[in-house]
Design a protein around this motif. Structure first.
Motif, PDB file in Angstrom:
ATOM      1  N   ASP A  61       0.853  -1.000  -0.207  1.00  0.00           N
ATOM      2  CA  ASP A  61       0.040  -0.032   0.167  1.00  0.00           C
ATOM      3  C   ASP A  61       0.819   0.963  -0.169  1.00  0.00           C
ATOM      4  O   ASP A  61       0.599   2.107   0.827  1.00  0.00           O
ATOM      5  CB  ASP A  61      -1.014   0.136   1.264  1.00  0.00           C
ATOM      6  N   LYS A 125      -4.591  -0.856   4.737  1.00  0.00           N
ATOM      7  CA  LYS A 125      -5.092   0.085   3.690  1.00  0.00           C
ATOM      8  C   LYS A 125      -5.020   1.614   4.406  1.00  0.00           C
ATOM      9  O   LYS A 125      -5.944   2.294   4.389  1.00  0.00           O
ATOM     10  CB  LYS A 125      -6.641  -0.199   3.656  1.00  0.00           C
ATOM     11  N   ASP A 162      -3.141  -9.962   4.009  1.00  0.00           N
ATOM     12  CA  ASP A 162      -3.704  -8.941   2.698  1.00  0.00           C
ATOM     13  C   ASP A 162      -5.191  -8.640   3.396  1.00  0.00           C
ATOM     14  O   ASP A 162      -6.225  -9.441   3.420  1.00  0.00           O
ATOM     15  CB  ASP A 162      -4.074  -9.544   1.570  1.00  0.00           C
ATOM     16  N   VAL A 164      -7.215  -6.421   2.267  1.00  0.00           N
ATOM     17  CA  VAL A 164      -8.779  -6.509   1.334  1.00  0.00           C
ATOM     18  C   VAL A 164      -9.303  -7.799   1.281  1.00  0.00           C
ATOM     19  O   VAL A 164     -10.362  -7.967   1.519  1.00  0.00           O
ATOM     20  CB  VAL A 164      -8.222  -6.064  -0.298  1.00  0.00           C
ATOM     21  N   ASP A 218     -10.075   1.447   3.145  1.00  0.00           N
ATOM     22  CA  ASP A 218      -9.600   2.564   2.183  1.00  0.00           C
ATOM     23  C   ASP A 218     -10.227   4.130   2.739  1.00  0.00           C
ATOM     24  O   ASP A 218     -10.753   4.957   2.239  1.00  0.00           O
ATOM     25  CB  ASP A 218     -10.805   2.025   0.941  1.00  0.00           C
ATOM     26  N   ARG A 281      -8.997  -9.600  -8.906  1.00  0.00           N
ATOM     27  CA  ARG A 281      -8.868  -8.890  -7.644  1.00  0.00           C
ATOM     28  C   ARG A 281      -9.430  -7.355  -8.170  1.00  0.00           C
ATOM     29  O   ARG A 281      -8.489  -6.764  -8.702  1.00  0.00           O
ATOM     30  CB  ARG A 281      -7.675  -9.114  -7.161  1.00  0.00           C
ATOM     31  N   ALA A 283     -12.000  -3.488  -7.511  1.00  0.00           N
ATOM     32  CA  ALA A 283     -12.193  -2.532  -6.573  1.00  0.00           C
ATOM     33  C   ALA A 283     -13.649  -2.693  -6.016  1.00  0.00           C
ATOM     34  O   ALA A 283     -14.174  -1.592  -5.715  1.00  0.00           O
ATOM     35  CB  ALA A 283     -11.592  -1.106  -7.109  1.00  0.00           C
ATOM     36  N   LEU A 286     -13.944  -1.099  -2.727  1.00  0.00           N
ATOM     37  CA  LEU A 286     -13.353   0.351  -2.589  1.00  0.00           C
ATOM     38  C   LEU A 286     -13.936   1.424  -3.427  1.00  0.00           C
ATOM     39  O   LEU A 286     -14.840   1.186  -3.876  1.00  0.00           O
ATOM     40  CB  LEU A 286     -11.788   0.125  -2.892  1.00  0.00           C
ATOM     41  N   ILE A 359     -12.097  -1.048 -11.166  1.00  0.00           N
ATOM     42  CA  ILE A 359     -11.179  -0.232 -10.736  1.00  0.00           C
ATOM     43  C   ILE A 359     -10.959   1.344 -11.221  1.00  0.00           C
ATOM     44  O   ILE A 359     -10.043   1.720 -12.129  1.00  0.00           O
ATOM     45  CB  ILE A 359      -9.627  -0.883 -10.933  1.00  0.00           C
ATOM     46  N   PHE A 433      -4.284  -9.800 -10.401  1.00  0.00           N
ATOM     47  CA  PHE A 433      -3.940  -8.712  -9.707  1.00  0.00           C
ATOM     48  C   PHE A 433      -3.424  -7.579 -10.218  1.00  0.00           C
ATOM     49  O   PHE A 433      -2.398  -8.028 -10.786  1.00  0.00           O
ATOM     50  CB  PHE A 433      -3.685  -9.063  -8.308  1.00  0.00           C
ATOM     51  N   ASP A 436      -4.987  -2.673  -6.221  1.00  0.00           N
ATOM     52  CA  ASP A 436      -6.107  -2.123  -5.550  1.00  0.00           C
ATOM     53  C   ASP A 436      -6.759  -0.771  -6.113  1.00  0.00           C
ATOM     54  O   ASP A 436      -8.139  -0.711  -6.102  1.00  0.00           O
ATOM     55  CB  ASP A 436      -6.157  -2.273  -4.344  1.00  0.00           C
ATOM     56  N   TYR A 437      -5.890   0.017  -6.440  1.00  0.00           N
ATOM     57  CA  TYR A 437      -6.219   1.400  -7.022  1.00  0.00           C
ATOM     58  C   TYR A 437      -5.182   1.827  -7.851  1.00  0.00           C
ATOM     59  O   TYR A 437      -4.118   1.253  -7.886  1.00  0.00           O
ATOM     60  CB  TYR A 437      -6.738   2.158  -5.834  1.00  0.00           C
TER      61      TYR A 437
END
Length: 472
Positions: A61, A125, A162, A164, A218, A281, A283, A286, A359, A433, A436-437
């Motif tokens: 992260d 996160k 992890d 998430v 998040d 994987r 979002a 999120l 995402i 993956f 995540d963002y």
């Protein structure tokens, strides 16, 4: 990604390197550009993981930002991987902030905001925000998952480092699914601030307690033009819907915080690859949030299936189709527009799974005249040759002179990938993956820069950017 306010051509990106499939990476890397993204140089914070002289075995992260005077910050989640008998997460985790006084060219030793040496807790996160209205103020937020009472070995089946993926499992249980564990948990929002541009930091404290068997994830602080802080988060198991975007407010630079307000619910399942139905994987728990620096309008974008009119058939059944939805508040968050789906992914009668979009990231241009949203979709997939499931990244624009609360006012879509890539090549870390963002930042009045992952080979993700300039 962050842009230096003292030089519109200077950009800073943070990414993971050598990701483990069960959470965390061998290290985090800073990459700096001084020529508007034409060339890039590694600028790696030291003292974070063992491979950079630090104490921890893994990190995750990465989050970067610049203060108004050009001081750069790099926040890192650090952890030692769990033992099989721990309830979840890491037996040793923390949050570090590295500081640079030469605009990201080199880094001072990191400051530890929190360190939790417990098999029953995980700090996760994180994000960091340098206050654009008050140089010197910097805010760090994250969630801290913890178990009570401490469980015994064998009391649980949730595993991994992890947050998430853990949150996905906990969300399933909170929504009435069969829990695979016997303990209670909670995941409050934690906060620390600096008032001297990161030289020292306040003691980390919880600023929002979601209650038993509920959590936030998040957490992101956004600052309105009048200096008001909003800490946004996804709330899991707090509202009747089970999954909502909420926020708390501070009018004194983080010294105190309000009770929560919930802006929008999230209705989502998960995205799969369009031909073989392998999970991605994405979002799906999120969101992305941005503030217009001129008007103070707040913009939210997230993955949602409420507008699904077709279904995606997978090897395990049918699921609704995720799109990218948008909601706006023009009064500081007091009220929000009804969500609208804005992605321009075309309908596909042959394979509706190719209509999925995922995402998102959102940002407002520096002059406040344009809102930009980026996202992935599968519109160009043909499964030719078999096993190549084509994926692309797009940018979409709305002039704020129109009503961005209407999907019809979003357009001028740009394809950011020069060629489709095979999503099946994306590394597996709790499913395929890319991240995540994705990064998206404004630099100057009419230029924005995205950062997006592309699977460039089997189990290899590379990060790309391209300048988007001349916004209306």
């Amino acid at each position: 990604m962050a842009a230096d306010p003292t030089s519109t051509s200077r950009l800073l990106v943070g990414h993971q390197q050598d990701r483990f499939n069960d959470g965390g990476a061998r290290g985090l890397v800073g990459v700096i550009s001084s020529d508007a993204g034409s060339s890039w140089t590694n600028s790696i914070p030291t003292g974070v993981t063992k491979c950079t002289g630090g104490a921890f075995r893994r990190a995750s992260d990465p989050w970067v930002d610049f203060a108004q005077d050009g001081t750069a910050f790099f926040m890192s989640l650090v952890l030692d991987p769990m033992k099989p008998t721990t309830p979840f997460g890491a037996r040793n985790s923390g949050m570090l902030v590295s500081r640079s006084v030469d605009h990201g060219a080199s880094w001072q030793a990191p400051v530890t905001l929190v360190r939790t040496n417990s098999p029953h807790a995980l700090n996760d996160k994180n994000s960091l925000t340098a206050d654009p209205t008050a140089n010197g103020y910097v805010y760090a937020v994250w969630d801290q998952l913890s178990v009570f009472p401490p469980s015994q070995a064998g009391d649980q089946l949730i595993a991994g480092n992890d947050g998430v993926e853990i949150a996905r499992q906990l969300r399933t249980a909170a929504a009435g699914g069969a829990p695979s564990f016997k303990f209670n948990f909670t995941g409050p929002s934690f906060f620390s601030r600096s008032i001297n541009n990161g030289v020292t930091w306040s003691t980390a404290v919880p600023i929002y307690q979601p209650g038993t068997n509920a959590q936030t994830i998040d957490n992101i602080v956004r600052v309105l033009p009048d200096g008001t802080l909003r800490d946004f988060f996804t709330a899991i198991g707090v509202t009747a819907s089970g999954l909502s975007i909420g926020y708390i407010t501070s009018t004194d630079k983080g010294a105190s915080w309000s009770a929560p307000t919930f802006a929008n619910d999230i209705s989502v399942v998960r995205v799969v690859t369009p031909d073989t139905g392998q999970p991605i994987r994405d979002a799906s728990i999120l969101y992305s949030v941005a503030v217009n620096p001129v008007t103070g309008a707040i913009y939210l974008a997230w993955q949602d299936d409420r507008f699904s009119t077709a279904t995606c058939t997978t090897p395990t059944g049918s699921i609704p189709i995720d799109g990218i939805v948008f909601s706006e508040s023009d009064n500081g968050g007091a009220t929000w527009s009804a969500p609208v789906m804005i992605n321009k992914t075309p309908a596909n009668a042959t394979n509706p799974c190719r209509q999925q979009a995922f995402i998102p990231a959102v940002v407002a241009s520096g002059d406040g005249n344009t809102v930009v949203v980026t996202y992935y979709d599968f519109r160009n997939d043909t499964n030719t040759p078999a096993g190549f499931e084509g994926t692309d990244y797009f940018a979409l624009f709305c002039p704020t002179s129109s009503a961005c609360t209407s999907s019809a006012n979003w357009g001028n879509e740009q394809r950011l990938t020069t060629a489709s890539f095979n999503i099946l090549n994306a590394p597996v870390a709790g499913d395929h993956f890319l991240g995540d963002y994705m990064g998206l930042t404004a630099s100057g009045p009419t230029t924005v820069y995205p950062v997006f992952g592309v699977a460039t080979g089997l189990n290899v993700t590379s990060e790309f950017t391209r300048q988007i300039s001349g916004l209306p």
